[in-house]
Design an enzyme around this catalytic site. Structure first.
Site: not given
Length: 703
Positions: A580, A593
């Site tokens: 990501s 995250y």
């Protein structure tokens, strides 16, 4: 008329046939599809059918007789009108005046095109004259195991005469072509009133005045042969001389097959990459464990359809169980000499039989590999070809079983086999095959594959020619994705392997499916994931653990298990990790995250450094703000990010697009394209790289 059969399937539906009664070609297709639906009657893509009709010549307006026959290639079970060749029958008979003898057989095939009546015809096959010269309206030519067992037996002609009471003529083995058509025409003239012809070593021709009569004649003939074989199994001697090697229990067989097949795939792929297949069908186990294996396996197959798919003979493995307990290097060291001996033998076969104009020798590696007690492995260019090759060898086993029960098995002479395998017409057909796609001969394993980014990657890979194993914890979603891909592509190229990536045992089981289904794996895509967006004080230990378990531990476990297979194959490969932009960019409410994604990214660098000597590339794709089609938005992530940015969920797509340099929204297909670039061969000398697909965010520029 008795329509109850034991060894063949009676599928005729009179109401459906009635609706087609004014269209003989439609009835031909209907009959063909029924025959092709029962693999006991013919092999996949094997056999052909025909009918003759009266049509109006578009040039003269006169009535002419037209032969409608299955064209080159294609499969009876799925045959459509587009797969037929329509030819003027009188012109085909006129070719007899041009025929110059056996040495000029191949030139006749080119002349078939001058006999075309239907301009939308499929290319006529080599079997066209075999149908044209038989004076019957409907004709079936099939390769049933029960029939070929008689055709490939030493006493086949005498058995045919006795079993069928003179109702079937016998034509000795001859390669299909114009001359064989002439011999079959003569056989009908010499034997008035016969119901069919047995072709030595090859198959069966039957016929009828109507589609139904031909269908019933075919079923009754095959049923009679099958019953005869059944009555003789074990009568003269035990089947295949009795059992020499006991089959292992199913669980043991599958475990050994999964352990062994990556090594076999790697060795079989040393010239060209191959896709694998494994079967432990009871018919295979009976044959490979028998006393007759050493006698029959080297003899090769009989029917041309069989050895065109399987090569003239298989490789029988000599691999004591204790050898499987050694290291990878020791296992390969034991297997390699057996492959080298097979290649040497195949080269010698080529040198003995080649002619002045023979095509160059093809891949000398085995297609069929037999492992007594365990099962049969097959390797070919794609999954369908591999699976069908295995099915054809089972057909060959059935033929040998039957022939040995009633007489003794006789394979084709080696030169005859070679002349078909290296037939110039067959070579021309191979040269006309379309160019392979970029991911042909590749197997991809995609976690998180049931939806979102993972599903988009899988779909792109399938479109580019790969076989794909979809893995996900959601079994219902997996089933839905599999059904969708089966419809869009074909059932051979997609498999499912449910797995929780946080469990080493379940990851190993999922990759075991990839090995047994396709022989191994070439591309590992770590896409399984979830997202939680909370501030530091709101983030719980449970939140932290699940993110690190799924994203970091999951990537580790899948990469470790996948890398083991890649090393066993010695074919190189790719691991692409879907991380990501959060792996590179700091933001609010993202501590768990974002740090997990950063761990994924750095693990990728470490793996690239370690696996590079094995030609395994490890790269990363960093998506950002993939909303449409992404499963991540189902988990509350959207609400969390909207809260972090002080906007509504509805405003997120526009917010994400506007913050990028390109002012573009990112789709799952954009991520799939980025992954494809890494694995397509275009970047085969790149590893340890990061590709951002985020529309351009300066804070994530890698520097």
């Amino acid at each position: 008329m008795d329509t109850k059969f034991k060894h063949v399937s009676y599928l005729w539906d009179e109401s459906r046939a009635k609706a087609l009664e004014n269209d003989e070609v439609a009835l031909l297709l209907y009959r063909s599809n029924l025959l092709g639906a029962d693999l006991r009657l013919t092999n996949y893509a094997g056999g052909n059918t025909s009918c003759k009709t009266r049509e109006t010549d578009p040039l003269t307006g006169n009535e002419v007789e037209v032969l409608w026959v299955k064209g080159s290639g294609g499969d009876l079970g799925t045959l459509k009108r587009s797969g037929l060749a329509g030819l003027y029958l009188d012109r085909l008979h006129d070719l007899k005046k041009r025929y110059r003898g056996l040495e000029y057989e191949d030139e006749m095939v080119g002349l078939f095109s001058h006999c075309i009546y239907d301009l939308d015809s499929k290319a006529p096959s080599i079997d066209t004259p075999l149908h044209a010269f038989l004076p019957f309206t409907h004709v079936d030519h099939l390769h049933p195991d029960a029939i070929i067992a008689i055709c490939a037996s030493k006493d086949g002609e005498a058995i045919t005469r006795e079993l069928f009471g003179g109702q079937l003529a016998w034509v000795p083995w001859q390669r299909p072509g114009f001359d064989l058509g002439l011999k079959m025409e003569q056989a009908v003239k010499d034997n008035p009133g016969i119901r069919g012809i047995m072709l030595g070593g090859h198959g069966l021709f039957t016929w009828g005045d109507t589609a139904y009569e031909s269908y019933m004649n075919t079923l009754e003939t095959i049923e009679k042969a099958a019953i005869y074989l059944e009555e003789n199994y074990g009568k003269k001697r035990p089947v295949f001389g009795g059992q020499k090697v006991a089959s292992l229990e199913e669980g043991q067989r599958r475990e050994i097959a999964a352990q062994l097949i990556p090594y076999l795939r790697g060795l079989a792929s040393e010239q060209k990459a191959m896709i694998g297949h494994f079967t432990d069908d009871p018919r295979v186990l009976e044959f490979i464990g028998s006393n007759d294996l050493d006698k029959l396996a080297p003899m090769g197959t009989s029917c041309p359809d069989h050895f065109l798919r399987t090569k003239i003979r298989p490789l029988v493995l000599d691999l004591p169980a204790e050898k499987l307990e050694g290291s990878s290097e020791e296992i390969i060291a034991h297997l390699r000499p057996q492959f080298e001996a097979y290649r040497k033998d195949y080269q010698a076969y080529y040198e003995r039989c080649k002619r002045d104009n023979s095509p160059a020798v093809r891949d000398p590696n085995p297609v069929i590999i037999l492992y007594p007690g365990v099962g049969m492995f097959a390797f070919a260019k794609d999954k369908q070809t591999t699976r069908v090759s295995a099915e054809f060898y089972i057909n060959a086993i059935n033929v040998m079983k039957g022939a040995e029960a009633i007489s003794s098995y006789v394979s084709l002479p080696e030169q005859e086999a070679f002349d078909i395998e290296y037939w110039l017409l067959e070579e021309a057909k191979l040269q006309r095959m379309p160019k392979e796609k970029p991911l042909s001969r590749k197997v991809a394993f995609v976690t998180g594959g049931s939806g979102g980014i993972g599903k988009a990657i899988a779909q792109r890979f399938l479109a580019e020619g790969a076989c794909v194993v979809l893995s996900d914890i959601d079994e219902n979603a997996l089933a839905g994705a599999k059904a969708e891909f089966d419809s869009a592509f074909n059932k051979d190229v997609t498999a499912v392997a449910p797995a929780d990536v946080t469990s080493a045992e379940k990851v190993a089981a999922a990759l075991r499916i990839a090995k047994l289904q396709y022989g191994g794996v070439d591309i590992i895509i770590n896409c399984a994931g979830l997202s939680i967006s909370k501030s530091l004080l709101e983030t719980t230990e449970k939140d932290w653990n699940i993110l690190y378990d799924v994203l970091v531990k999951g990537q580790f476990l899948v990469s470790r298990e996948g890398a083991a297979i890649l090393k066993q194959q010695h074919m190189g490969g790719d691991i692409v990790n879907i991380a990501s932009k959060n792996a590179l960019m700091s933001g609010p409410n993202n501590v768990a995250y974002g740090s997990a994604k950063a761990a994924q990214l750095h693990m990728s660098r470490l793996l690239a450094a370690e696996l590079g000597p094995d030609k395994v590339r490890v790269n990363v794709v960093n998506p950002d703000a993939v909303i449409e089609g992404s499963k991540i938005w189902e988990s509350g992530w959207a609400e969390g990010r909207a809260k972090a940015y002080g906007i509504t969920v509805e405003e997120l797509p526009a917010y994400y697009a506007k913050r990028t340099i390109l002012n573009e929204a990112i789709s799952t297909e954009d991520i799939a394209s980025a992954v494809f670039v890494f694995v397509s061969g275009l970047l085969k000398k790149s590893t340890g790289n990061v590709l951002n697909v985020d529309g351009g965010i300066p804070a994530t520029f890698v520097r």
